[in-house]
Design a protein around this motif. Structure first.
Motif, PDB file in Angstrom:
ATOM      1  N   GLY A  35       0.734  -1.286  -0.036  1.00 56.59           N
ATOM      2  CA  GLY A  35       0.021  -0.054  -0.050  1.00 56.59           C
ATOM      3  C   GLY A  35       0.945   1.282   0.080  1.00 56.59           C
ATOM      4  N   TRP A  36       0.235   2.336   0.083  1.00 52.90           N
ATOM      5  CA  TRP A  36       0.930   3.725  -0.156  1.00 52.90           C
ATOM      6  C   TRP A  36       0.038   4.456   0.888  1.00 52.90           C
ATOM      7  CZ3 TRP A  36       5.401   4.942  -2.563  1.00 52.90           C
ATOM      8  CH2 TRP A  36       5.759   3.916  -3.402  1.00 52.90           C
ATOM      9  N   VAL A  49      -4.004   3.791  -0.878  1.00 56.98           N
ATOM     10  CA  VAL A  49      -4.148   2.648  -1.671  1.00 56.98           C
ATOM     11  C   VAL A  49      -3.752   1.665  -0.831  1.00 56.98           C
ATOM     12  CG1 VAL A  49      -2.444   3.249  -3.143  1.00 56.98           C
ATOM     13  CG2 VAL A  49      -4.096   1.736  -3.818  1.00 56.98           C
ATOM     14  N   CYS A  50      -4.482   0.662  -0.858  1.00 56.98           N
ATOM     15  CA  CYS A  50      -3.810  -0.818  -0.162  1.00 56.98           C
ATOM     16  C   CYS A  50      -4.405  -1.931  -1.293  1.00 56.98           C
ATOM     17  CB  CYS A  50      -4.267  -1.032   1.163  1.00 56.98           C
ATOM     18  SG  CYS A  50      -3.166  -1.731   2.169  1.00 56.98           S
ATOM     19  N   ARG A  51      -3.561  -3.022  -1.288  1.00 57.45           N
ATOM     20  CA  ARG A  51      -3.956  -3.948  -2.186  1.00 57.45           C
ATOM     21  C   ARG A  51      -3.750  -5.491  -1.388  1.00 57.45           C
ATOM     22  NH1 ARG A  51      -0.991  -5.415  -7.475  1.00 57.45           N
ATOM     23  NH2 ARG A  51       0.486  -6.496  -6.414  1.00 57.45           N
ATOM     24  N   SER A  52      -4.562  -6.339  -1.129  1.00 56.27           N
ATOM     25  CA  SER A  52      -4.604  -7.583  -0.300  1.00 56.27           C
ATOM     26  C   SER A  52      -3.538  -8.554  -1.141  1.00 56.27           C
ATOM     27  CB  SER A  52      -6.018  -7.893  -0.134  1.00 56.27           C
ATOM     28  OG  SER A  52      -5.929  -9.353   0.353  1.00 56.27           O
ATOM     29  N   SER A 106      -9.859  -3.794   3.863  1.00 51.07           N
ATOM     30  CA  SER A 106     -10.260  -2.416   3.780  1.00 51.07           C
ATOM     31  C   SER A 106      -9.099  -1.582   3.917  1.00 51.07           C
ATOM     32  CB  SER A 106     -11.011  -2.252   5.027  1.00 51.07           C
ATOM     33  OG  SER A 106     -10.175  -2.000   6.276  1.00 51.07           O
ATOM     34  N   LEU A 107      -9.284  -0.260   3.501  1.00 50.55           N
ATOM     35  CA  LEU A 107      -8.297   0.705   3.535  1.00 50.55           C
ATOM     36  C   LEU A 107      -7.639   0.882   4.820  1.00 50.55           C
ATOM     37  CD1 LEU A 107      -6.750   2.342   1.453  1.00 50.55           C
ATOM     38  CD2 LEU A 107      -8.313   4.342   1.989  1.00 50.55           C
ATOM     39  N   THR A 108      -8.493   0.505   5.854  1.00 47.60           N
ATOM     40  CA  THR A 108      -8.022   0.992   7.212  1.00 47.60           C
ATOM     41  C   THR A 108      -6.996  -0.238   7.590  1.00 47.60           C
ATOM     42  OG1 THR A 108     -10.186   1.948   7.720  1.00 47.60           O
ATOM     43  CG2 THR A 108      -8.858   1.139   9.606  1.00 47.60           C
ATOM     44  N   ASP A 109      -7.250  -1.207   7.281  1.00 40.74           N
ATOM     45  CA  ASP A 109      -6.196  -2.410   7.331  1.00 40.74           C
ATOM     46  C   ASP A 109      -4.975  -2.086   7.160  1.00 40.74           C
ATOM     47  OD1 ASP A 109      -8.659  -5.115   6.928  1.00 40.74           O
ATOM     48  OD2 ASP A 109      -8.520  -3.662   8.535  1.00 40.74           O
ATOM     49  N   CYS A 110      -4.520  -1.198   6.073  1.00 41.28           N
ATOM     50  CA  CYS A 110      -3.498  -0.784   5.627  1.00 41.28           C
ATOM     51  C   CYS A 110      -2.525  -0.385   6.504  1.00 41.28           C
ATOM     52  CB  CYS A 110      -3.568   0.205   4.508  1.00 41.28           C
ATOM     53  SG  CYS A 110      -2.360   0.216   3.097  1.00 41.28           S
TER      54      CYS A 110
END
Length: 126
Positions: A35-36, A49-52, A106-110
């Motif tokens: 993520g960033w 942005v975050c990718r699983s 989720s984005l929060t999990d980033c």
């Protein structure tokens, strides 16, 4: 724990494009979430942005959706943030984050990803 080395950034006029890079080492590249984050002047750091790792589901902040894209290159063990249609409010320090064997939903999990780059400054002038 893996390490991240950022490159890219700089100054650009509004409407321009920039790409940030994040080279990785020490990760299981096939199994990591990436993520960033961005920290604008005077504001808190926020995930943009975050990718699983597991599903490659990608989560974007509304402020960058449609303009920014996260991508990765398995062969180079690196990932990127492509930024288009930049606005002055995109100005700030950008940080890449990653962690292997950790899925995000989720984005929060980033915010739970443990490895961080040192940051790249992006300045967008009007």
């Amino acid at each position: 724990e893996g390490q991240l080395v950022q490159s890219g950034g700089g100054s650009v006029q509004a409407g321009g494009s920039l790409t940030l890079s994040c080279a990785t080492s020490g990760f299981d590249f096939a199994q990591y979430s990436i993520g960033w984050f961005r920290q604008a002047p005077g504001k808190e750091r926020e995930a943009i942005v975050c990718r699983s790792a597991s599903s490659e589901d990608t989560y974007y902040a509304d402020s960058v959706k449609g303009r920014f894209t996260i991508s990765s290159d398995d062969a180079k063990k690196a990932f990127y943030l492509q930024m288009h249609s930049l606005k002055p409010e995109d100005t700030g320090h950008y940080y890449c984050v990653a962690q292997d064997y950790y899925n995000i939903y989720s984005l929060t999990d980033c915010g739970f990803l443990r490895s961080w780059g040192r940051g790249s400054l992006v300045t967008v002038s009007s």
